[in-house]
Design a protein around this motif. Structure first.
Motif, PDB file in Angstrom:
ATOM      1  N   HIS A 130       0.848  -1.272   0.059  1.00 46.84           N
ATOM      2  CA  HIS A 130      -0.022  -0.091   0.167  1.00 46.84           C
ATOM      3  C   HIS A 130       0.763   1.289  -0.063  1.00 46.84           C
ATOM      4  CE1 HIS A 130      -2.825   2.881   1.077  1.00 46.84           C
ATOM      5  NE2 HIS A 130      -3.860   2.102   0.879  1.00 46.84           N
ATOM      6  N   PRO A 131       0.536   2.154  -0.904  1.00 45.96           N
ATOM      7  CA  PRO A 131       1.301   3.552  -0.857  1.00 45.96           C
ATOM      8  C   PRO A 131       1.400   4.205   0.299  1.00 45.96           C
ATOM      9  CG  PRO A 131      -0.323   3.377  -2.896  1.00 45.96           C
ATOM     10  CD  PRO A 131      -0.736   2.404  -1.808  1.00 45.96           C
ATOM     11  N   HIS A 132       0.647   4.073   1.287  1.00 43.30           N
ATOM     12  CA  HIS A 132       0.784   4.566   2.649  1.00 43.30           C
ATOM     13  C   HIS A 132       0.468   3.614   3.722  1.00 43.30           C
ATOM     14  CE1 HIS A 132      -0.032   8.189   0.343  1.00 43.30           C
ATOM     15  NE2 HIS A 132      -1.147   8.017  -0.147  1.00 43.30           N
ATOM     16  N   ALA A 133       1.383   2.720   3.699  1.00 43.25           N
ATOM     17  CA  ALA A 133       1.289   1.279   4.627  1.00 43.25           C
ATOM     18  C   ALA A 133       1.643   2.054   5.689  1.00 43.25           C
ATOM     19  CB  ALA A 133       2.032   0.446   4.097  1.00 43.25           C
ATOM     20  N   GLU A 134       2.881   2.559   5.785  1.00 42.95           N
ATOM     21  CA  GLU A 134       3.487   3.105   7.285  1.00 42.95           C
ATOM     22  C   GLU A 134       2.638   3.863   7.993  1.00 42.95           C
ATOM     23  OE1 GLU A 134       7.333   4.800   6.488  1.00 42.95           O
ATOM     24  OE2 GLU A 134       8.235   3.259   5.691  1.00 42.95           O
ATOM     25  N   ALA A 178      -0.176  -0.764  -6.682  1.00 45.47           N
ATOM     26  CA  ALA A 178       1.252  -0.304  -6.376  1.00 45.47           C
ATOM     27  C   ALA A 178       2.137  -1.691  -6.574  1.00 45.47           C
ATOM     28  CB  ALA A 178       1.108  -0.097  -4.946  1.00 45.47           C
ATOM     29  N   TYR A 179       1.678  -2.996  -6.127  1.00 43.01           N
ATOM     30  CA  TYR A 179       2.441  -4.253  -6.440  1.00 43.01           C
ATOM     31  C   TYR A 179       2.816  -4.224  -8.191  1.00 43.01           C
ATOM     32  CZ  TYR A 179       3.466  -9.135  -7.350  1.00 43.01           C
ATOM     33  OH  TYR A 179       4.124 -10.106  -7.826  1.00 43.01           O
ATOM     34  N   GLU A 182       5.251  -1.693  -9.365  1.00 41.68           N
ATOM     35  CA  GLU A 182       6.460  -2.330  -9.088  1.00 41.68           C
ATOM     36  C   GLU A 182       7.172  -3.107  -9.795  1.00 41.68           C
ATOM     37  OE1 GLU A 182       8.705  -3.913  -4.978  1.00 41.68           O
ATOM     38  OE2 GLU A 182       7.439  -2.027  -4.537  1.00 41.68           O
ATOM     39  N   LYS A 183       6.477  -4.430  -9.821  1.00 42.46           N
ATOM     40  CA  LYS A 183       6.749  -5.555 -10.682  1.00 42.46           C
ATOM     41  C   LYS A 183       6.672  -5.591 -12.042  1.00 42.46           C
ATOM     42  CE  LYS A 183       6.428 -10.652 -10.574  1.00 42.46           C
ATOM     43  NZ  LYS A 183       6.199 -11.788  -9.982  1.00 42.46           N
ATOM     44  N   TYR A 184       6.024  -4.829 -12.700  1.00 38.30           N
ATOM     45  CA  TYR A 184       5.684  -4.724 -13.970  1.00 38.30           C
ATOM     46  C   TYR A 184       5.624  -3.261 -14.432  1.00 38.30           C
ATOM     47  CZ  TYR A 184       3.970  -9.584 -13.136  1.00 38.30           C
ATOM     48  OH  TYR A 184       3.998 -10.583 -12.537  1.00 38.30           O
ATOM     49  N   PRO A 185       6.680  -2.521 -14.321  1.00 34.80           N
ATOM     50  CA  PRO A 185       6.634  -0.977 -14.858  1.00 34.80           C
ATOM     51  C   PRO A 185       6.226  -0.597 -16.083  1.00 34.80           C
ATOM     52  CG  PRO A 185       9.009  -1.592 -14.189  1.00 34.80           C
ATOM     53  CD  PRO A 185       8.106  -2.904 -13.802  1.00 34.80           C
ATOM     54  N   ASN A 186       6.730  -1.552 -16.936  1.00 31.31           N
ATOM     55  CA  ASN A 186       6.414  -1.207 -18.547  1.00 31.31           C
ATOM     56  C   ASN A 186       5.030  -1.539 -19.001  1.00 31.31           C
ATOM     57  OD1 ASN A 186       9.259  -0.473 -18.788  1.00 31.31           O
ATOM     58  ND2 ASN A 186       9.780  -2.471 -19.340  1.00 31.31           N
ATOM     59  N   TYR A 187       4.332  -2.288 -18.214  1.00 28.25           N
ATOM     60  CA  TYR A 187       2.922  -2.546 -18.695  1.00 28.25           C
ATOM     61  C   TYR A 187       2.010  -2.212 -17.483  1.00 28.25           C
ATOM     62  CZ  TYR A 187       5.516  -5.674 -21.865  1.00 28.25           C
ATOM     63  OH  TYR A 187       6.124  -6.033 -22.983  1.00 28.25           O
TER      64      TYR A 187
END
Length: 201
Positions: A130-134, A178-179, A182-187
């Protein structure tokens, strides 16, 4: 039990040992809403020549082929996209299915804490991204529960219950987006645009 956010993302993304039954596979991604655009292409006469401003897709396939029979699926870039799209869907399918089951089935009553097993999956594969997990975890996470949304009482969602007694909702779809980024930035952006509801933020 308190959890450290820095440790959560070091754990590999969740993959169910047991395959999801085919009968339920069509229901797994109910939060997806693929957008289908009606073709706005104008029919061309058989002897017409492609215009100079044709797109890369069409320019690569004009040649001897009849433009009326042109198929996007023959273009390498489109095929690569479809392969990666399928890969992403398979990757997120197990945790998406679990999140939907937790929120929308009768597995949990309103205000009920998740089992240790389900909580572990949600923490490691959703909340950790999550972008604001903290900010959500704050002073420390006590447990995860499912309950009615405080503003939209017809909707249920996941909640972080913190060690200071505060509980705050979080969107599993935001975690998935968000996942994917992070894992598939080009798509990622194309996948999110085509498969996630616009209203989900």
């Amino acid at each position: 039990m308190a959890y450290s956010l820095s440790l959560l993302k070091q754990i590999p993304f969740f993959a169910l040992r047991c395959p999801v039954p085919r009968a339920t596979s069509r229901c797994i991604l109910l939060f997806f809403s693929p957008t289908r655009r009606a073709s706005s292409e104008t029919s061309l006469p058989r002897d017409n020549v492609a215009p100079a401003a044709a797109t890369a897709d069409s320019a690569a396939t004009w040649g001897d082929k009849d433009p009326l029979n042109f198929s996007r699926s023959e273009h390498p870039d489109y095929r690569r996209w479809k392969d990666r799209e399928e890969e992403i869907l398979k990757d997120i399918e197990p945790v998406t299915f679990l999140a939907k089951e937790i929120i929308h089935s009768k597995k949990y009553m309103d205000g009920e804490r998740l089992t240790d097993e389900d909580e572990k999956v949600v923490l490691e594969n959703l909340l950790a991204y999550h972008p604001h997990a903290e900010d959500k975890i704050g002073s420390g996470l006590d447990y995860i529960m499912v309950d009615r949304h405080p503003q939209f009482m017809n909707s249920r969602c996941l909640f972080v219950v913190r060690t200071d007694g505060i509980w705050i909702d979080f969107s599993y779809q935001k975690c998935l987006r968000a996942y994917i980024r992070e894992k598939y930035p080009n798509y990622a952006e194309r996948f999110i645009r085509e498969h996630f509801k616009r209203s989900s933020g």
